[in-house]
Motif scaffolding. Structure first.
Motif: not given
Ligand SMILES: Nc1ncnc2c1ncn2[C@@H]1O[C@H](COP(=O)(O)OP(=O)(O)OP(=O)(O)O)[C@@H](O)[C@H]1O
Ligand SMILES: [Mg+2]
Lengths: 421, 268
Positions: A336-337, A417, A316, A340-341
């Protein structure tokens, strides 16, 4: 055909029995049971536990019943086994007739027919003893001890008193008798509905085979070595594919040059089934370990590349913007984004890739291998050892299923998640 | 000296089919430190575009944005963002989300924890520190987003419909929280909203934008935010002048929407 009818019958029968039984004790009122619209509401359709259990039981029931399994109380009619007899009426060229009896012994499947003797009896046609092979028709040279033979012009005119001509067939109860074109007797013991063990062995035979091979091994390697090697190849190929594919996918997700460069290659290679690559891989890398691992590497590579690319593209944009506004550098955003995303997508890809690799390794071992699950079943099939083939198929299925369950467990632990943003 | 200076900002999007959209035209604006400004306007008038330029995600086709004397050229920690939704990091728990900014700067753990403990207390999430963000309700998630933004100590906070995805009751509570945070931290805040009431309550200043081309149509200075700091927001809505202002702005936006509809009908 009959098996299918049986199966449908049990499917429907079990449904009505279970529903009739449940109607009495319908007390649980969960959320779904209060829904009035269930037809078409996918979320209201849950796998019926009872149906799943009965389904598995039914498979073994049918398997046992149609193979004459010893652990099954009921069977479909089996082939004729034991001793039977029929008489033939021989006509002398001069017009006189005489009867003689043929004694037939039919052994069980897989056993040898043992020859035996009987008294010849009286008249010009003499009684015959015949040890028939199990499960197939055989020609009885009835006149080898008769006083007049077919070469003298004698011929059979009746079986058990029923008139018979060339190519006619008479049912004797335990089998059928027909005359060959040359006037000899052809006897076929009753087949019944059971399967010949060469097509489908009984469940207990397969289980016995499993224990035998588990303790003694097969073709120079233990069962665990066979399965272990297959797994090892899968893991090696998959890991190699992931190590190359994931960074490549990230690069394609992050750089227009990389995407442009590799898009045609990836999009072209993706629809090529790995099995179609076997011949080329064999030519280039040989049929042994290198070839197999290269093949599995290729099978996993494109799947992992596409998964990683989708993981990067799926982020996103608000998350990226937020991270920049919080002062993160490009490298920190990557770490960090973006990474993991993309993990949920990568896990989905990994599950698919492991499944494809497992199927591919078995196929590759069918082509050439000295050890492995696929090699085991192809070697056994050459000797018509159907029990080993079936055992191998079952083990391959169980391991494939096991891999998927493990991957799903890992997914639940590592990317909880997933699907929750 | 004004803190945030927007000078003759224009933004034109050239579309692949050859046409172009004038999303912003000659927008000029100054904000002093600690001002709270809300932005209203019909859909498509360029509010998000304006905010994205302020944040540094978009470069304007002409004009400039100055903050504290230097020109804005890209995203930076001095300008914090709060998005409508979906901007939290699901792979981190509440505390790690809040500490993200300080951590990226390399602040030691003990210090970061002090900040996140304090901020989560301020937004009322002290009991949810270790929870996963996807386990929280929409309102709680927005409170995490506010805390995460504040943890980074930005000079300006930019919010694009931060309360737009919340139900009416939660939204009212959150409006109170935004006012409280504004007063306590003294930050400059620009807040985009679709709700006229929210714009009145959460704007010392309020600008109404008009579409095609996107521009500032009217500007108001309002007393309601100041009133709301110490009073119940429901009382503020009943207070003197609120209803009139609301009706005035509603009909203004209504007219603009009608005009857009009329124009599209003519085209069709
Ligand atoms: N990346 C883009 N490419 C092309 N046109 C764009 C782009 N971003 C925005 N626009 C156009 O610019 C205009 C303003 O868009 P913007 O998103 O800023 O409106 P908005 O006021 O935020 O609307 P809303 O209230 O619906 O969020 C719209 O006409 C939109 O179509
Ligand atoms: Mg917008």
């Amino acid at each position: 055909m009959i098996v299918l009818l049986f199966y449908l019958g049990l499917f429907g029968g079990a449904f009505f029995i279970v529903y009739a039984m449940r109607r009495g004790l319908q007390s649980r009122q969960d959320f779904t049971s209060l829904k009035t619209v269930t037809f078409g509401d996918e979320s209201a359709v849950r796998a019926d536990r009872a149906a799943s259990i009965i389904s598995v039981v039914v498979i073994f029931l049918i398997w046992g019943a149609f193979t004459g399994s010893k652990i099954m109380p009921i069977h479909v009619p089996g082939p004729f086994v034991g001793e039977t007899q029929f008489t033939y009426t021989l006509e002398h060229p001069d017009g006189s007739t005489d009867d003689a009896t043929v004694f037939v012994r039919v052994p069980a499947f897989g056993e040898e027919a043992e020859s035996f003797e009987v008294e010849p009896g009286t008249g010009f046609a003499k009684d015959v003893a015949f040890a028939a092979p199990a499960g197939r028709s055989s020609t009885i040279l009835f006149d080898k001890n008769d006083e007049v033979t077919r070469s003298d012009g004698a011929k059979i005119i009746a079986i058990n008193g029923t008139a018979i001509g060339p190519d006619d067939t008479v049912d004797t109860g335990d089998g059928s008798v027909s005359l060959t074109g040359k006037g000899a007797i052809s006897f076929t013991p009753k087949q019944g509905l059971q399967m010949n063990p060469i097509w489908l062995p009984a469940p207990e035979t397969v289980v016995a085979r499993f224990f035998e091979i588990a303790s003694e091994g097969y073709q120079n390697f233990s069962l665990w070595q066979h399965l272990g090697w297959s797994l090892l190849r899968v893991i090696a190929g998959f890991v190699a594919g992931a190590i190359v594919g994931i960074p490549l996918g990230y690069a394609m997700g992050l750089s227009g040059w990389f995407r442009g460069w590799f898009d045609p290659i990836v999009e072209f290679m993706r629809p090529v089934p790995p099995l179609a690559l076997i011949p080329l891989v064999i030519i280039w890398f040989g049929i042994w370990e290198t070839g197999k691992i290269v093949l599995l590497f290729l099978a996993a590579l494109w799947i992992m590349t596409i998964a990683a690319r989708a993981g990067v593209s799926g982020v996103n944009i608000s998350k990226i913007h937020a991270a920049y506004s919080l002062g993160a550098s490009k490298w920190q955003i990557m770490r960090h984004v973006i990474v993991p995303n993309s993990l949920p997508e990568i896990f989905t890809g990994a599950r698919v890739a492991m499944g494809v690799c497992w199927g591919t390794v078995v196929a590759a071992e069918l082509v050439a291998a000295q050890k492995g699950a696929g090699m085991m079943i192809i070697a056994a099939s050459k000797f018509q050892l159907t029990d080993i083939v079936i055992m191998g198929i079952v083990l391959i299925g169980i391991i494939g299923y096991g891999i998927d369950i493990l991957m799903r467990k890992a997914e639940n632990i590592l990317v909880p998640w997933k699907g929750r943003s | 000296m004004p803190e945030l200076d927007i000078v003759d900002l224009s933004m034109r999007f050239d579309l692949p089919n050859g046409s172009s959209v004038q999303a912003l035209k000659d927008v000029s604006l100054s904000l002093k430190e600690g001002e709270l400004m809300s932005v209203l306007g019909p859909s498509g008038c360029g509010k998000t575009t304006l905010l994205n330029i302020l944040a540094g995600f978009l470069a304007p086709t002409s004009g400039k944005v100055e903050l504290n004397g230097h020109i804005v050229e890209g995203p930076d920690a001095e300008r914090g963002m709060v998005f409508q939704k979906g901007a939290l990091f699901e792979w981190m728990n509440v505390r790690d989300n809040v500490e993200f900014g300080p951590r990226m700067k390399g602040m030691p753990k003990a210090e970061r924890e002090k900040i996140s403990d304090h901020l989560l207390e301020v937004v009322g999430l002290q009991d949810f520190k270790e929870k996963a963000v996807y386990e929280l309700s929409g309102g709680m998630q927005q409170r995490v987003a506010l805390a995460r933004c504040l943890a980074n100590e930005p000079d300006v906070i930019l919010m694009d419909e931060p309360l737009g995805a919340l139900d009416a009751l939660t939204r009212e509570k959150m409006q109170g929280l935004v006012l409280k945070l504004w007063k306590e931290t003294g930050k400059t805040i620009i807040l985009i909203t679709h709700s006229v009431e929210e714009a009145l309550l959460l704007g010392e200043r309020l600008i109404v934008m008009a579409p095609r081309p996107g521009r500032i149509h009217r500007e108001y200075n309002l007393p309601f935010a100041e009133r709301g700091v110490n009073a119940d927001l429901r009382d503020v809505k009943k207070s003197e002048g609120f209803a009139e202002k609301r009706d005035e702005i509603l009909s203004m936006i209504w007219e603009m929407e009608e005009e857009i509809m009329g124009r599209t009908e003519q085209v069709a």
